[in-house]
Design an enzyme around this catalytic site. Structure first.
Site, PDB file in Angstrom:
ATOM      1  N   GLU B  54       9.932 -16.600  -5.588  1.00  0.00           N
ATOM      2  CA  GLU B  54       8.849 -17.233  -4.815  1.00  0.00           C
ATOM      3  C   GLU B  54       7.607 -16.348  -4.769  1.00  0.00           C
ATOM      4  OE1 GLU B  54      11.984 -17.058  -3.852  1.00  0.00           O
ATOM      5  OE2 GLU B  54      12.681 -19.109  -3.470  1.00  0.00           O
ATOM      6  N   PHE B 116      21.532 -22.210   9.155  1.00  0.00           N
ATOM      7  CA  PHE B 116      21.587 -21.637   7.805  1.00  0.00           C
ATOM      8  C   PHE B 116      20.189 -21.682   7.177  1.00  0.00           C
ATOM      9  CE2 PHE B 116      22.259 -22.253   3.157  1.00  0.00           C
ATOM     10  CZ  PHE B 116      22.690 -20.964   2.895  1.00  0.00           C
ATOM     11  N   GLN B 117      19.770 -20.569   6.647  1.00  0.00           N
ATOM     12  CA  GLN B 117      18.456 -20.431   6.009  1.00  0.00           C
ATOM     13  C   GLN B 117      17.308 -20.832   6.924  1.00  0.00           C
ATOM     14  OE1 GLN B 117      18.699 -22.227   2.042  1.00  0.00           O
ATOM     15  NE2 GLN B 117      19.372 -20.240   1.255  1.00  0.00           N
ATOM     16  N   LYS B 166      13.131 -30.672   7.215  1.00  0.00           N
ATOM     17  CA  LYS B 166      13.767 -31.585   6.264  1.00  0.00           C
ATOM     18  C   LYS B 166      13.764 -33.039   6.750  1.00  0.00           C
ATOM     19  CE  LYS B 166      17.769 -31.456   3.164  1.00  0.00           C
ATOM     20  NZ  LYS B 166      19.012 -30.724   2.838  1.00  0.00           N
ATOM     21  N   MET B 468      -0.602   6.473 -10.279  1.00  0.00           N
ATOM     22  CA  MET B 468      -1.588   6.689  -9.225  1.00  0.00           C
ATOM     23  C   MET B 468      -1.013   7.549  -8.104  1.00  0.00           C
ATOM     24  SD  MET B 468      -4.624   6.279  -8.390  1.00  0.00           S
ATOM     25  CE  MET B 468      -5.613   4.888  -8.899  1.00  0.00           C
TER      26      MET B 468
HETATM   27  C1  LIG Z   1       4.048  -3.480  -3.761  1.00  0.00           C
HETATM   28  C2  LIG Z   1       3.501  -2.098  -3.799  1.00  0.00           C
HETATM   29  N1  LIG Z   1       4.303  -1.049  -3.554  1.00  0.00           N
HETATM   30  C3  LIG Z   1       3.802   0.214  -3.608  1.00  0.00           C
HETATM   31  C4  LIG Z   1       2.487   0.439  -3.898  1.00  0.00           C
HETATM   32  C5  LIG Z   1       1.923   1.861  -3.946  1.00  0.00           C
HETATM   33  N2  LIG Z   1       1.429   2.192  -5.268  1.00  0.00           N
HETATM   34  C6  LIG Z   1       0.122   2.103  -5.607  1.00  0.00           C
HETATM   35  S1  LIG Z   1      -0.158   2.470  -7.219  1.00  0.00           S
HETATM   36  C7  LIG Z   1       1.465   2.810  -7.491  1.00  0.00           C
HETATM   37  C8  LIG Z   1       1.932   3.239  -8.850  1.00  0.00           C
HETATM   38  C9  LIG Z   1       1.823   2.140  -9.833  1.00  0.00           C
HETATM   39  O1  LIG Z   1       2.476   2.526 -11.013  1.00  0.00           O
HETATM   40  P1  LIG Z   1       2.162   1.766 -12.370  1.00  0.00           P
HETATM   41  O2  LIG Z   1       2.252   0.314 -12.182  1.00  0.00           O
HETATM   42  O3  LIG Z   1       3.007   2.367 -13.442  1.00  0.00           O
HETATM   43  O4  LIG Z   1       0.637   2.099 -12.597  1.00  0.00           O
HETATM   44  P2  LIG Z   1      -0.061   3.478 -13.014  1.00  0.00           P
HETATM   45  O5  LIG Z   1      -0.676   4.038 -11.787  1.00  0.00           O
HETATM   46  O6  LIG Z   1       0.990   4.373 -13.585  1.00  0.00           O
HETATM   47  O7  LIG Z   1      -1.085   3.056 -14.028  1.00  0.00           O
HETATM   48  C10 LIG Z   1       2.209   2.625  -6.326  1.00  0.00           C
HETATM   49  C11 LIG Z   1       3.657   2.870  -6.200  1.00  0.00           C
HETATM   50  C12 LIG Z   1       1.692  -0.709  -4.111  1.00  0.00           C
HETATM   51  N3  LIG Z   1       0.378  -0.616  -4.356  1.00  0.00           N
HETATM   52  N4  LIG Z   1       2.215  -1.955  -4.093  1.00  0.00           N
END
Ligand SMILES: Cc1ncc(C[n+]2csc(CCOP(=O)(O)OP(=O)(O)O)c2C)c(N)n1
Ligand SMILES: [Mg+2]
Lengths: 81, 555
Positions: B54, B116-117, B166, B468
């Site tokens: 979803e 449920f749900q 529902k 990042m």
């Molecule tokens: C749902 C979610 N969880 C955690 C984060 C924190 N976060 C921001 S950037 C990042 C790393 C992303 O890694 P990747 O997709 O490999 O991108 P890169 O920075 O390596 O280009 C994280 C964990 C987020 N923005 N969104």
């Protein structure tokens, strides 16, 4: 902390009170007291909200005003200490 | 006025109303409490795209809305189906995207019994939607659905949830379905008083235009470009504003904020008047708030009263429709020395793509894709370094051609958003720029790509890291790398192939050009895995809670 009193007039719709309380908390205002009643004839609710915060009250007034079922928000300056 | 005399159920009424609002495509996932709606779908003219989660359906609806300017619609069942929508709704709220989410709910008699749900999605919706409804009387259903569309679109746009028990779905509709009366925008703002703003504009020696996502949402791109042209203002953009300013405008200085260009951040810090248009002084834009544009007066254009004075006091505020209000301030200015200064900064601080060695340089790859992609391509991103490099190094001529999770920064956005974009724009090239971390967050949507044979191109910038976060650990946490290594990633080529997606991995600069061309020329879906050095950082970087002129740069 500043104390404020708000007079909020609403359409008596689902969860409108919950929405106001949620926005109030989220935007950084403490609720010190509340009065709420509905005129079942006009279906208009009146909510009196006593809040306190370090933040200016306009921030909260603007956010409450954005809620869909709000008719009017007034700050009662006479009630403020 | 009646369009049909036949007795309808709530479920079939839903599709009638969707069709009245011009909805052709919906994204969703079925389950117990929404089965009557899926049964009615069977007979309806609305085309349904089965996603594999979803959250994927919600992001596809967001991508659909952002790429097309129409309302995105998603469906989910009660309980876990509904909770899985929440991240997508939060994302839509943060970026003001018009989405209508329909959730099934247990029957009214069972509500409140921990059935449920059963989950109180109505309660959960309060913090992640613009507005929400729970329908408890069949007579309200049509009106609620019409209101949902009106509210999603009016004023500052946003997501609306309609929870339908529902028994309401199977109830017979009394009376008949009314014709759609033209919905009027209920948000009424007094006509803007521009006198004060005009005076500020006339007095300014160093004014700058700060463009946000509101310009695209207001469909005011032409008005903005005319405004920039007539005034000759140097201009900067937020992440969500990218594409609004004419990319050919030589006074355009790029993105501002945490990973903004040096030129734009220095210019904004130096300016004496900041003209914010559909922008909200987000913390990723301002850096340390009380040192942001410290000498500037502010003119703030917005549709949302609550944004005025929220984070920065405006000396003049212009509330309302940008299409109407921007032209009122479009006057020629004599600010030649300032314009020359800005041009000089653009030249002095232009991007440098020189990069020694054979290892691939992601900014150069993204620039090359941007140069080679067909006109009207739509790029989506995930979240992380690759997202910031895409924002910095790709060029967009319309905000609907760059879909990125700006306000929420939600990893997992890119692939399902690309699905939605491709459904809404079947003839355009849709490119998802993803990271090896983010890709795995909604990887199941490769199945949706396969099922509908969507020719989405995926560029996977692979540093085998949560790059990042790794960058911040290196810079601000003494290099203590905690849980950011992804050296055990799956074989992405095999993974893509498992979904019938053609794929290629490249590791050397010499392979880049041919690979990009092969991807763009390929008819179907394609995954290009681009291996980069795990140590590469995004520059410039304004450290957290620091003024924007104190950016760190590549050494
Ligand atoms: C749902 C979610 N969880 C955690 C984060 C924190 N976060 C921001 S950037 C990042 C790393 C992303 O890694 P990747 O997709 O490999 O991108 P890169 O920075 O390596 O280009 C994280 C964990 C987020 N923005 N969104
Ligand atoms: Mg990565």
């Amino acid at each position: 902390m500043n104390n404020y009193q708000l007079m909020i007039s609403v359409d008596d719709k689902q969860v409108v009170l919950e929405r106001i309380l949620q926005v109030t908390r989220y935007r950084g205002f403490l609720i010190n007291g509340m009065n709420a009643k509905v005129n079942t004839g006009t279906k208009i609710g009146t909510i009196e909200l006593m809040v306190s915060s370090e933040r200016p009250i306009e921030l909260l007034v603007d956010q409450i005003n954005k809620l869909i079922d709000i008719k009017e928000v007034k700050v009662d300056h006479t009630a403020m200490q | 006025m009646t369009t049909t005399e036949k007795k309808l159920t709530g479920a079939s009424l839903l599709f009638n109303v969707l069709e009245q609002h011009g909805v052709e495509h919906v994204f969703g996932y079925p389950g117990g409490a929404i089965m009557p709606i899926y049964d009615a779908l069977y007979d309806s003219g609305v085309e349904h795209f089965l996603c594999r989660h979803e959250q994927g359906a919600a992001f596809s609806a967001v991508g659909y809305a952002r790429a097309s300017g129409k309302v995105g619609v998603c469906l989910a069942t009660s309980g876990p189906g509904a909770t899985n929508l929440i991240t997508g709704l939060a994302d839509a709220l943060a970026d003001s995207i018009p989405v209508v989410a329909i959730t099934g709910q247990v029957a009214t008699a069972a509500m409140g019994s921990d059935a449920f749900q059963e989950i109180d999605i109505f309660g959960l919706s309060l913090a992640c939607t613009k507005h929400s409804f729970q329908v408890t009387n069949i007579d309200d259903l049509a009106d609620v659905l019409h209101q949902a569309f009106a509210i999603a679109l009016e004023g500052r746009q946003g997501p609306v949830l309609v929870d339908i028990p529902k028994d309401i779905q199977i109830a017979a509709v009394n009376g008949s379905v009314d014709d759609l009366v033209n919905l009027q925008n209920k948000v009424k703002l007094p006509p803007a008083n521009v006198g004060n703003a005009l005076a500020l504009l006339n007095q300014a020696k160093k004014p700058i235009l700060y463009v946000g996502g509101g310009v695209g949402m207001a469909n005011a791109i032409d008005e903005l470009r005319d405004f920039a042209k007539i005034t000759g203002l140097p201009c900067v953009s937020t992440l969500k504003g990218l594409g609004a300013i004419d990319p050919e405008d030589k006074y355009y200085m790029g993105m501002l904020g945490m990973h903004g260009t040096k030129a734009s951040n220095l210019a904004v810090q130096e300016c004496d008047l900041l003209i914010a248009v559909g922008a909200r002084f987000d913390d990723r834009v301002t850096g340390k708030l009380n040192e942001f544009a410290p000498n500037a007066k502010v003119i703030h254009f917005d549709i949302d009263t609550a944004e005025i004075n929220k984070r920065r006091v405006a000396d003049a505020s212009i509330l309302g429709d940008l299409k109407v209000n921007l032209p009122a301030l479009a006057i020629p200015l004599s600010i030649e020395p300032w314009k020359a200064f800005c041009l000089q900064m653009n030249a002095d601080y232009a991007w440098d793509y020189n990069h020694p060695g054979e290892t691939i340089f992601a900014p150069a790859v993204l620039k090359e894709i941007s140069d080679k992609m067909p006109k009207n391509s739509c790029v989506t991103t995930d979240v992380g370094q690759h997202q910031m490099w895409a924002a910095q190094h790709m060029v967009f001529d319309d905000p609907s051609n760059f879909l990125t999770s700006a306000g929420m920064g939600t990893m997992g956005f890119g692939i399902p958003a690309a699905v939605g974009a491709q459904v809404s724009r079947p003839t355009n090239c849709i490119i998802a720029i993803s990271g090896d971390g983010s890709f795995m967050m909604n990887v199941q949507e490769l199945s949706t790509i396969k099922r509908f044979q969507l020719p989405v191109k995926i560029v996977l910038i692979d540093n085998a890291k949560l790059g990042m976060v790794r960058q911040w650990q290196d810079l601000f946490f003494n290099g203590r790398l905690s849980e950011t290594d992804l050296a055990d990633n799956p074989d992405f080529i095999m993974l893509a192939n498992a979904f019938d997606i053609k794929a290629q991995m490249i590791t050397k600069k010499s392979e880049v050009s041919a690979a990009i061309e092969e991807m763009l020329e390929h008819d179907g879906p394609y995954l290009l895995q681009v291996k980069i050095d795990a140590q590469d950082n995004v520059w410039p970087l304004v450290p957290p809670n620091t003024a924007n002129d104190k950016m760190m740069e590549s050494t």
